[in-house]
Motif scaffolding. Structure first.
Motif, PDB file in Angstrom:
ATOM      1  N   UNK A 128       0.710  -1.307  -0.069  1.00 58.05           N
ATOM      2  CA  UNK A 128       0.015   0.042   0.058  1.00 58.05           C
ATOM      3  C   UNK A 128       0.804   1.359   0.127  1.00 58.05           C
ATOM      4  N   UNK A 129       2.046   1.056   0.371  1.00 60.43           N
ATOM      5  CA  UNK A 129       2.864   2.577   0.592  1.00 60.43           C
ATOM      6  C   UNK A 129       3.809   2.431  -0.721  1.00 60.43           C
ATOM      7  N   UNK A 130       4.344   1.153  -1.300  1.00 62.47           N
ATOM      8  CA  UNK A 130       5.145   1.128  -2.295  1.00 62.47           C
ATOM      9  C   UNK A 130       4.538   1.632  -3.714  1.00 62.47           C
ATOM     10  N   UNK A 131       3.425   1.129  -3.968  1.00 56.92           N
ATOM     11  CA  UNK A 131       2.581   1.583  -4.969  1.00 56.92           C
ATOM     12  C   UNK A 131       2.471   2.999  -5.296  1.00 56.92           C
ATOM     13  N   UNK A 132       1.972   3.742  -4.400  1.00 55.99           N
ATOM     14  CA  UNK A 132       1.549   5.132  -4.608  1.00 55.99           C
ATOM     15  C   UNK A 132       3.222   5.809  -4.734  1.00 55.99           C
ATOM     16  N   UNK A 133       4.168   5.508  -4.024  1.00 57.28           N
ATOM     17  CA  UNK A 133       5.532   6.093  -4.083  1.00 57.28           C
ATOM     18  C   UNK A 133       6.096   5.943  -5.261  1.00 57.28           C
TER      19      UNK A 133
END
Length: 107
Positions: free
Chosen positions: A22-27
């Motif tokens: 959930x954090x890697x995708x938007x980053x």
């Protein structure tokens, strides 16, 4: 008991994996948009649009981090500074004896 611990550890691994995703995708999207803007944008309007999308994506990441912080709090709505730790009377006495001896040694 060991089965319960194993199940809890597997649950923790799954949650950690979901959070990382959930954090890697938007980053990754954020970085790709910035890179694309640098490579392809040729005028101010295109740069502005890229910056606006970057801000929107950043806001989403901030919301995710805020949600994680709320989940991590042991008692939401209660400040950590108000927590109290109960120590048995014998522990308090041992601490007092130890600190009074230290003061005498330093004096």
């Amino acid at each position: 008991m060991l089965e319960r611990i194993e199940a809890l550890m597997m649950g923790l691994k799954e949650v950690s994996d979901n959070i990382a995703h959930d954090l890697k995708t938007p980053l990754t999207r954020l970085r790709n948009r910035a890179e694309e803007a640098l490579a392809k944008s040729s005028n101010e309007a295109e740069y502005r649009a890229a910056l606006e999308r970057t801000i929107e994506e950043s806001d989403g990441l901030i919301r995710t981090f805020n949600a994680l912080l709320m989940i991590a709090r042991p008692n939401p709505g209660r400040r950590a500074a108000t927590w109290t730790i109960s120590t048995p009377p014998r522990s308090r006495m041992a601490f007092r004896n130890c600190t009074s001896r230290s003061r005498r040694t330093l004096a």
